[in-house]
Design an enzyme around this catalytic site. Structure first.
Site: not given
Length: 160
Positions: A50-53, A91, A119, A121
């Site tokens: 995940c690019e956010h976490h 995704q 996920h 996250c």
């Protein structure tokens, strides 16, 4: 003692998709063939970050296309899924990138990609729910325009 080196190598592998491109993966494995029925490769496992976490997400990818006199080597579809998965991702974008790559490479009458992901996250932090799966899809060409074609694909990959 070697943990920083192992972590760096793991991150290098998990983001190795940035150093690949579709043309290299295809390696001219597109073949002229008088075949116009649906081709499906299902249950391709994928692993991404995940690019956010910077936490993992993983699951299954199902890909279908309707050839227009060109077919692709069977192993190339999972390799394309891996290439885009091995980048920092969401995704939704991952699903679209796979569909666009196949559409560009094959010029098919249609492309369908469905991804089902779990996920970390969401599982290990935040809402802390274990069961939910995220499903994304991209339908292009005949899969978008013709509900019976879309339904046939979804039936074959057992997505309702």
């Amino acid at each position: 003692m070697k943990t920083p080196l192992r972590a760096a190598k793991a991150m290098e592998f998990l983001t190795s998709g940035y150093h690949q491109n579709v043309d290299e993966i295809l390696n001219a494995a597109i073949f002229e063939e008088d075949y116009d029925e649906m081709v499906i490769v299902k249950e391709i496992e994928f692993y991404s970050l995940c690019e956010h976490h910077i936490l993992p997400f993983w699951g299954k990818c199902h890909v279908g296309y309707l050839p227009r006199n060109q077919i692709i080597g069977l192993s190339k579809i999972p390799r394309i899924v891996d290439m885009f998965s091995r980048r920092l991702q969401v995704q939704e974008r991952l699903t679209r990138e796979i569909a666009e790559a196949l559409e560009t490479a094959l010029d098919p009458r249609g492309v369908a990609v469905v991804m089902e992901g779990q996920h970390l996250c969401m599982m290990a932090r935040g809402v802390e729910k274990q069961a939910p799966r995220m499903t994304t899809n991209v339908m292009r060409g005949a899969f978008r325009e013709d509900s019976s074609t879309r339904a046939e694909f979804l039936r074959c990959v057992q997505i309702s």
